[in-house]
Write a protein that holds these residues in place. Structure first.
Motif, short mmCIF file in Angstrom:
data_model
loop_
_atom_site.label_atom_id
_atom_site.label_comp_id
_atom_site.label_asym_id
_atom_site.label_seq_id
_atom_site.Cartn_x
_atom_site.Cartn_y
_atom_site.Cartn_z
N ILE A 77 0.87 -1.17 0.00
CA ILE A 77 0.00 0.00 0.00
C ILE A 77 0.91 1.22 0.00
N PHE A 78 0.64 2.17 -0.90
CA PHE A 78 1.43 3.39 -1.04
C PHE A 78 0.69 4.53 -0.35
N PHE A 79 1.38 5.25 0.53
CA PHE A 79 0.82 6.39 1.23
C PHE A 79 1.48 7.65 0.71
N THR A 80 0.71 8.49 0.04
CA THR A 80 1.20 9.70 -0.59
C THR A 80 0.92 10.89 0.31
N ARG A 81 1.97 11.57 0.74
CA ARG A 81 1.85 12.80 1.53
C ARG A 81 2.00 13.99 0.58
N LEU A 82 1.04 14.91 0.65
CA LEU A 82 1.06 16.07 -0.22
C LEU A 82 1.73 17.25 0.46
N ARG A 83 2.37 18.10 -0.32
CA ARG A 83 3.09 19.27 0.22
C ARG A 83 2.15 20.31 0.82
N SER A 84 1.05 20.60 0.16
CA SER A 84 0.21 21.73 0.54
C SER A 84 -1.00 21.35 1.40
N GLN A 85 -1.15 20.08 1.74
CA GLN A 85 -2.33 19.64 2.48
C GLN A 85 -1.93 18.61 3.52
N LYS A 86 -2.79 18.41 4.49
CA LYS A 86 -2.58 17.32 5.45
C LYS A 86 -3.06 15.99 4.88
N LEU A 87 -3.73 16.05 3.75
CA LEU A 87 -4.31 14.86 3.15
C LEU A 87 -3.25 13.84 2.76
N CYS A 88 -3.53 12.59 3.04
CA CYS A 88 -2.71 11.47 2.62
C CYS A 88 -3.60 10.58 1.74
N ILE A 89 -3.10 10.18 0.59
CA ILE A 89 -3.83 9.27 -0.29
C ILE A 89 -3.15 7.92 -0.20
N SER A 90 -3.89 6.91 0.25
CA SER A 90 -3.34 5.56 0.32
C SER A 90 -3.90 4.80 -0.88
N PHE A 91 -2.98 4.37 -1.74
CA PHE A 91 -3.44 3.71 -2.97
C PHE A 91 -2.70 2.40 -3.19
N THR A 92 -3.30 1.57 -4.00
CA THR A 92 -2.71 0.29 -4.39
C THR A 92 -2.61 0.24 -5.90
N VAL A 93 -1.77 -0.66 -6.39
CA VAL A 93 -1.55 -0.82 -7.83
C VAL A 93 -1.46 -2.31 -8.15
N GLU A 94 -1.51 -2.62 -9.43
CA GLU A 94 -1.43 -4.01 -9.85
C GLU A 94 0.01 -4.53 -9.86
N ASP A 95 0.98 -3.67 -10.13
CA ASP A 95 2.40 -4.06 -10.16
C ASP A 95 3.19 -3.15 -9.22
N ASP A 96 3.22 -3.51 -7.93
CA ASP A 96 3.84 -2.64 -6.94
C ASP A 96 5.35 -2.48 -7.16
N GLY A 97 6.02 -3.48 -7.69
CA GLY A 97 7.46 -3.37 -7.96
C GLY A 97 7.77 -2.30 -8.99
N ALA A 98 6.99 -2.25 -10.04
CA ALA A 98 7.19 -1.25 -11.09
C ALA A 98 6.94 0.16 -10.55
N VAL A 99 5.89 0.32 -9.76
CA VAL A 99 5.57 1.64 -9.21
C VAL A 99 6.62 2.07 -8.19
N GLU A 100 7.07 1.15 -7.36
CA GLU A 100 8.14 1.47 -6.41
C GLU A 100 9.39 1.97 -7.15
N HIS A 101 9.73 1.30 -8.22
CA HIS A 101 10.91 1.68 -9.02
C HIS A 101 10.75 3.10 -9.59
N ILE A 102 9.58 3.40 -10.15
CA ILE A 102 9.32 4.74 -10.71
C ILE A 102 9.41 5.80 -9.62
N LEU A 103 8.81 5.54 -8.46
CA LEU A 103 8.83 6.51 -7.37
C LEU A 103 10.24 6.73 -6.83
N GLN A 104 11.05 5.68 -6.83
CA GLN A 104 12.46 5.83 -6.43
C GLN A 104 13.20 6.72 -7.43
N GLU A 105 12.98 6.48 -8.72
CA GLU A 105 13.63 7.30 -9.75
C GLU A 105 13.22 8.76 -9.66
#
Length: 118
Positions: A77-105
């Motif tokens: 589960i990916f928890f996205t913290r936004l710069r301008s808000q207290k809002l956190c979006i927790s999202f899931t994906v079908e290929d977590d390895g690919a998304v983790e790699h993109i977010l690292q890059e």
């Protein structure tokens, strides 16, 4: 698939500049965020406390989960913290390895962010 699309599945689409949550609003409404508006993303293993069984909706005042009927079966589960808000979006994906790699890059993945499985 467009040239600037880095990842796309039935839940999200990540381009060079944005992330699109396909089922953000019930039942099919989308929300697009600029990657530059994201402060950091934390990756955790699904558990009751991280929202494994939250198919869509709010977890308290500051976390929102786009709809994913397969969330209990996802490995991350990916928890996205936004710069301008207290809002956190927790999202899931079908290929977590690919998304983790993109977010690292993109330098969005917080170091040591992997949670332990509960």
């Amino acid at each position: 698939m467009k040239a600037d699309i880095l990842y796309s599945d039935s839940l999200v689409e990540i381009s060079a500049e944005t992330i699109l949550f396909r089922r953000y609003y019930f039942p099919f409404g989308m929300k697009r965020l600029k990657l530059s508006d994201i402060e950091r993303v934390i990756v955790q293993n699904p558990s009751f406390s991280t929202g494994k069984y939250r198919l869509q909706g709010s977890a308290g005042l500051h976390t929102w989960s786009p709809m994913d009927l397969q969330r209990p079966r996802r490995k991350k589960i990916f928890f996205t913290r936004l710069r301008s808000q207290k809002l956190c979006i927790s999202f899931t994906v079908e290929d977590d390895g690919a998304v983790e790699h993109i977010l690292q890059e993109k330098n969005l993945l917080q170091d040591g962010s992997r949670g332990s499985e509960s």
